[in-house]
Scaffold this motif. Structure first.
Motif, short mmCIF file in Angstrom:
data_model
loop_
_atom_site.label_atom_id
_atom_site.label_comp_id
_atom_site.label_asym_id
_atom_site.label_seq_id
_atom_site.Cartn_x
_atom_site.Cartn_y
_atom_site.Cartn_z
N LEU A 159 44.44 39.16 40.37
CA LEU A 159 43.24 39.63 39.69
C LEU A 159 42.68 38.50 38.83
CD1 LEU A 159 45.42 42.15 39.86
CD2 LEU A 159 43.58 43.36 38.70
N MET A 160 41.40 38.21 38.98
CA MET A 160 40.74 37.16 38.22
C MET A 160 39.62 37.77 37.38
SD MET A 160 39.19 33.55 39.61
CE MET A 160 37.89 34.32 40.59
N PHE A 161 39.73 37.60 36.06
CA PHE A 161 38.84 38.27 35.12
C PHE A 161 37.72 37.33 34.68
CE2 PHE A 161 42.80 40.46 35.17
CZ PHE A 161 42.49 41.80 34.96
N ALA A 202 36.23 29.80 30.52
CA ALA A 202 37.51 30.21 29.93
C ALA A 202 37.83 29.36 28.71
CB ALA A 202 38.63 30.08 30.95
N SER A 203 38.35 30.00 27.67
CA SER A 203 38.76 29.28 26.47
C SER A 203 40.11 28.60 26.72
CB SER A 203 38.88 30.25 25.30
OG SER A 203 39.98 31.13 25.50
N GLY A 204 40.52 27.76 25.79
CA GLY A 204 41.82 27.10 25.91
C GLY A 204 42.98 28.08 25.87
N PHE A 209 47.18 31.09 34.41
CA PHE A 209 48.11 31.78 35.30
C PHE A 209 48.89 32.79 34.48
CE2 PHE A 209 52.49 32.30 36.75
CZ PHE A 209 52.29 32.74 38.05
N GLY A 210 49.03 33.98 35.01
CA GLY A 210 49.88 34.99 34.41
C GLY A 210 50.39 35.90 35.50
N GLU A 211 51.48 36.57 35.24
CA GLU A 211 52.02 37.49 36.24
C GLU A 211 52.64 38.69 35.55
OE1 GLU A 211 55.05 35.55 38.52
OE2 GLU A 211 56.33 35.17 36.78
N PHE A 212 52.65 39.81 36.27
CA PHE A 212 53.31 41.01 35.75
C PHE A 212 53.86 41.80 36.93
CE2 PHE A 212 48.86 42.11 36.44
CZ PHE A 212 48.87 43.40 36.95
N ARG A 213 54.83 42.64 36.60
CA ARG A 213 55.52 43.40 37.64
C ARG A 213 55.42 44.89 37.35
NH1 ARG A 213 60.32 45.76 37.86
NH2 ARG A 213 61.03 44.81 35.90
N ASP A 223 42.27 34.29 33.97
CA ASP A 223 40.86 34.24 33.56
C ASP A 223 40.16 33.17 34.38
OD1 ASP A 223 40.78 36.20 31.33
OD2 ASP A 223 42.26 34.85 30.45
N ASN A 224 38.98 33.48 34.83
CA ASN A 224 38.24 32.59 35.73
C ASN A 224 37.81 31.32 35.00
OD1 ASN A 224 36.60 31.42 37.64
ND2 ASN A 224 35.31 33.22 37.96
N GLY A 225 38.28 30.19 35.49
CA GLY A 225 37.89 28.91 34.91
C GLY A 225 36.90 28.13 35.75
N SER A 226 36.35 28.77 36.79
CA SER A 226 35.45 28.06 37.70
C SER A 226 34.06 27.87 37.13
CB SER A 226 35.34 28.82 39.03
OG SER A 226 34.57 30.01 38.87
#
Length: 306
Positions: A159-161, A202-204, A209-213, A223-226
């Motif tokens: 998921l990219m926010f 995206a802020s600093g 990258f993050g992950e959850f289970r 968070d989208n850095g594009s």
């Protein structure tokens, strides 16, 4: 894997059977099959051309389940909810060259007729990685993983926010982990890495990258850095199955934040992610006479009224 609590659903434009057959031919240990069909009567006007046609096609990727929804062209999958394919050399007997070759073969199949969003190559986070949007609009991230790291499954939804939800990746992951804490196997936050400096919008402090289970399922959240906003919609949704009405009510209360998005068990959360909150064995419930028509008129699903 064990019981899968959350199942990604991909919106298809009347070609779900073709899409499923394509993935079964490209992805390893994958099969597809028609799981349900539209009824002949009781359809919405927009659905009448699909009377008797496949409604859902299930895709099993080495034990990981996706569902393709056969519908119109109202929605299209996008980059905000993609699928990571992890190529761990341990899957290939510890042979990195074989893992690279397997990754490359699948990349070529998915890229044919599609669009490369990040070219296949070496990146700081992986010795072999690429992001491709296939010919059907579905987004895939193919990654050669380090066998020395913590093991992860082959398929991970990502998921990219961005947009109104820019900077919300960590908050969303925390919320989902808390909401589904009662899932067998529990839930937890995994590794997190911030951008460290402003990148795109995206802020600093935002998550690169993050992950959850949740249960045995891993998800990525970033968070989208594009610098380009994509946004969530119904092109890819997440279905949460519930054992009873009380669980439907609990999840609906926690997740549904946009009344205009509420229809036949679909809801949109405060981050923009689309969910389907449905009873287990919905297929059996829909065998009741007139159940499909009643479902189409519902917002939150009420089992006793199906």
């Amino acid at each position: 894997m064990g019981q899968q609590r959350i199942t990604p659903h991909i919106w298809c434009h009347g070609n779900a059977e073709e899409v499923g057959a394509f993935y079964a031919s490209v992805l390893p240990s994958t099969r597809s099959r028609i799981e349900s069909r539209y009824p002949e009567t009781g359809l919405l006007d927009s659905q009448r051309p699909l009377a008797g046609e496949p409604l859902t096609v299930g895709v099993d990727i080495d034990g990981y389940r996706l569902v393709l929804i056969n519908a119109g062209d109202e929605f299209t999958p996008g980059p905000s909810l993609s699928f990571v394919l992890n190529f761990d050399p341990l899957m290939f007997g510890g042979d990195e060259a074989a893992a690279r070759a397997g990754l490359g073969n699948i990349w070529r199949e998915l890229a044919e007729g599609g669009k490369e969003l990040m070219p296949l190559g070496e990146y700081p986070f992986s010795k072999r990685y690429g992001w491709v949007q296939d010919r059907f609009g579905v987004n895939w991230q193919l990654m050669l993983t380090d066998p020395a790291g913590d093991p992860r499954p082959f398929v991970i939804p990502a998921l990219m926010f961005d947009g109104a939800a820019q900077g919300s990746a960590a908050q969303a992951a925390d919320a989902y982990v808390a909401l589904f804490a009662g899932t067998p196997g529990g839930s937890e936050i995994g590794h997190r890495m911030p951008y460290g400096e402003p990148t795109g919008k995206a802020s600093g402090e935002a998550l690169a990258f993050g992950e959850f289970r949740i249960g045995e399922q891993w998800f990525m959240a970033s968070d989208n850095g594009s610098g380009v906003d994509f946004g969530f919609d119904c092109g890819v949704s997440l279905e949460a199955t519930c054992d009873d009405q009380a669980e439907i009510d609990r999840l609906w209360e926690a997740l549904s934040s946009e009344p205009r998005a509420e229809q036949c068990g679909w809801a949109q959360d405060r981050f923009g992610v689309s969910w389907q909150i449905v009873p287990a064995h919905l297929d059996r419930l829909l065998e009741r006479p007139g159940a499909y028509d009643r479902l189409m008129r519902m917002k939150k699903i009420v089992i006793d009224e199906l």
